[in-house]
Design an enzyme around this catalytic site. Structure first.
Site, PDB file in Angstrom:
ATOM      1  N   CYS A 130      43.309   8.828 -22.217  1.00 46.99           N
ATOM      2  CA  CYS A 130      42.414   9.564 -23.118  1.00 46.99           C
ATOM      3  C   CYS A 130      43.035   9.620 -24.509  1.00 46.99           C
ATOM      4  O   CYS A 130      44.143  10.120 -24.677  1.00 46.99           O
ATOM      5  CB  CYS A 130      42.157  10.983 -22.630  1.00 46.99           C
ATOM      6  SG  CYS A 130      41.106  11.876 -23.796  1.00 46.99           S
ATOM      7  N   LYS A 165      43.488   4.426 -14.588  1.00 49.51           N
ATOM      8  CA  LYS A 165      42.575   4.046 -15.679  1.00 49.51           C
ATOM      9  C   LYS A 165      43.385   3.784 -16.941  1.00 49.51           C
ATOM     10  O   LYS A 165      44.027   4.680 -17.482  1.00 49.51           O
ATOM     11  CB  LYS A 165      41.537   5.137 -15.928  1.00 49.51           C
ATOM     12  CG  LYS A 165      40.507   4.730 -16.992  1.00 49.51           C
ATOM     13  CD  LYS A 165      39.309   5.679 -17.012  1.00 49.51           C
ATOM     14  CE  LYS A 165      38.271   5.224 -18.027  1.00 49.51           C
ATOM     15  NZ  LYS A 165      37.104   6.122 -18.047  1.00 49.51           N
ATOM     16  N   GLY A 243      33.514  -1.062 -20.006  1.00 53.62           N
ATOM     17  CA  GLY A 243      33.520  -1.308 -21.452  1.00 53.62           C
ATOM     18  C   GLY A 243      32.219  -1.918 -21.928  1.00 53.62           C
ATOM     19  O   GLY A 243      32.051  -3.130 -21.906  1.00 53.62           O
TER      20      GLY A 243
END
Lengths: 303, 262
Positions: A130, A165, A243
């Site tokens: 993040c 991730k 994406g």
């Protein structure tokens, strides 16, 4: 009909199309538009140990074929999440994957412990990517050693399958993917958002409150396809492509690059039925091209 | 329930410079739509502009199954919407958010709309007309050309108070100045309720007027949105109870609950 059911790290899904963390709330917001059972898996919004109020507005702005966000992991904290949001998700027939974000390795470990053995949870996605928080988040995803430490700690704390991730904001994503795999990641999902910035030329101020944010949407798709392909060639565990996926063609591109499954993020905002439409489209493509199973095309780019 | 509807464009009229009113056949959404709620409209099939645009209901005709949206062109998305022709389709989701709540215990309704912010107040006016005795509509615009919907409000029995920045129509000055004038003369604060929509500075000023004169007030906010349905946390505003989502906790907020950060 071609086979599109997949098994990613032990998580069985009817189809390879999941919804990405932070774009689908905890599912309920979308129930009027789509049968949630028809989605491959739901990845809930990131949870943290303590509640986070998130960043000040403006938190989003649109850019050419994309959008920037700086939400800042707004969430009520894991205890409230487990009490208030999980029961709804746990009732669904769709596998539910919980995305966790920590400010320290110990926090990741605590989060994984709290989720271990909780009914209704099929897996954990570890958010080490993040870009919108001061502590933790992406800093764990840009250094192979740190990434391995976080994944190793989570692995120790839970029996659930772990998906790492990854952030695209690195020089060589292969190193991070390898480190995550070695530390015990059962699958790799990539990519999280790309760092970006936009400026309002009239006010001469950044268009986001935190100046910099994460870019998502079709604008980042070629970057994501390239990275998924690099990861696919580097690791043995399944890769989940993310994406800018807006339609089945985009998803198939990722699968050809090496993804065993995909996640739809920003696409959910444009079409709340995206995930289901894309799963149907993949099935049609396979049938039209006489493939028996999705497995026949994973990573199968011609030279 | 929220619906995804492919709505047929029945009419598209330019009603002022850069202001368009589009009538859509959307029976499912129309049946459940409330004044103050909105739709998210897809502006094109291309990826730029990417996100849907939030647009409020200007008129709701449940019997005909139609809704009107009225918006000002402010960028690429609204430009594309303005170019749509009768017979074409628009992909919309709605009704979204919460509507205005009419307080019939206060028999003076003051509707205050700045710029294109007057648009959702017309849908509200139609519901207010049979319920509230004294009805005022304050329209603020930069100049005479952008004063819209005056006749629509008059037909519903509203007393009009119009102001323009340059004085080319109505009183010269800001809507909020005019609001202070009528509070001092025409309306009795203890029996009034303000319903407002408009630019942020106007909303902030009305909130402080509401507090000062103890007139309850519902404010409709605008914010950039991605999902429009409460999932992404992109459109938040700060309130006394923490961040709230404009799309699903709003877009209507009560004066006094907001904390302005910018």
């Amino acid at each position: 009909m071609a086979e599109i059911a997949v098994n990613i790290a032990g998580i069985k899904m009817n189809n390879p199309v999941m919804v990405a963390s932070g774009t689908f709330g905890s599912g309920k917001d979308y129930e009027d538009f789509v049968r949630l059972a028809d989605i491959g898996a739901i990845i809930a919004k990131s949870v943290t140990i303590k509640p986070r109020e998130g960043n000040p507005p403006p938190r989003i702005c649109e850019t050419p074929s994309g959008m920037l966000n700086t939400i800042g992991l707004q969430n009520p904290g894991i205890d409230v999440f487990l009490k208030e949001d999980l029961p709804y998700l746990a009732k669904l027939k769709t596998p539910v994957i919980i995305n966790i974000a920590g400010e320290s390795i110990d926090e990741y470990s605590q989060l994984a412990k709290k989720l271990n053995g909780v009914p209704g949870i099929s897996g954990i996605e570890v958010n080490i990517s993040c870009p919108n928080v001061k502590q933790g988040g992406m800093q764990f995803g840009i250094d192979p050693k740190m990434a391995a430490e976080v994944i190793g700690a989570v692995k120790k704390a839970t029996k659930l399958p772990i998906i790492a991730k990854l952030s695209p904001n690195v020089t060589d994503i292969k190193l991070i993917a390898k480190a995550a795999e070695s530390a015990g990641a059962d699958a790799i999902s990539a990519i999280n958002t790309v760092l970006g910035m936009a400026i309002d030329i009239n006010s001469r101020r950044p268009r986001l409150s935190m100046a910099v944010g994460g870019l998502s949407g079709p604008a980042i798709k070629p970057i994501a396809v390239r990275m998924v392909h690099e990861i696919y060639k580097t690791v043995k565990v399944p890769v989940i492509g993310i994406g800018g996926i807006m339609n089945a063609d985009d998803a198939i591109e990722f699968i050809l690059a090496g993804a065993s499954a995909v996640q739809v993020g920003t696409g959910n905002f444009v079409n709340p039925r995206s995930a289901v439409d894309i799963a149907e489209g993949i099935s049609k493509y396979l049938t039209a091209n006489r493939f028996v199973s999705i497995k026949d095309i994973i990573g199968q780019i011609k030279a | 329930m929220k619906h995804l509807e492919i709505a047929k464009v029945l009419e598209n009229n330019k009603i002022a410079p850069e202001h368009y009113r589009i009538t859509l056949a959307a029976p499912k959404i129309s049946r459940e739509a409330l004044p103050g709620q909105f739709i998210m409209a897809k502006c094109s099939d291309a990826t730029d502009p990417l996100l849907r645009r939030p647009v409020s209901f200007n008129r709701i005709d449940r019997e005909k199954g139609t809704i009107d949206i009225l918006f000002k062109v402010v960028g690429k998305g609204t430009r594309l919407l303005s170019e749509i022709e009768p017979g074409e389709d628009i992909d919309i989701i709605g009704p979204l958010g919460n509507g205005f709540k009419i307080d019939a215990s206060r028999q003076i309704a003051v509707l205050a709309g700045g710029g294109a912010g007057i648009a959702p107040l017309l849908a509200l006016a139609k519901e207010i007309a049979p319920k509230i005795k004294a009805r005022y509509a304050l329209i603020g615009a930069n100049n005479i050309n952008n004063v819209i919907l005056e006749d629509d409000f008059k037909e519903l029995g509203f007393e009009m108070v119009i102001s323009t920045d340059d004085g080319t129509y109505g009183k010269k000055g800001l809507l909020t100045t005019v609001m202070l004038e009528i509070i001092g003369s025409k309306i009795e604060a203890a029996n009034s309720f303000i319903y407002a929509c408009g630019p942020r500075p106007m909303i902030k000023e009305l909130e402080s007027i509401s507090t000062q004169y103890k007139i309850p007030c519902q404010l409709s906010l605008e914010e950039w949105m991605a999902c429009g349905i409460g999932a992404c946390n992109g459109c938040t505003v700060k309130t006394k109870k923490g961040y709230k989502k404009v799309c699903s906790d709003g877009p209507i907020f009560n004066a006094g609950e907001l904390l302005w950060q910018r």
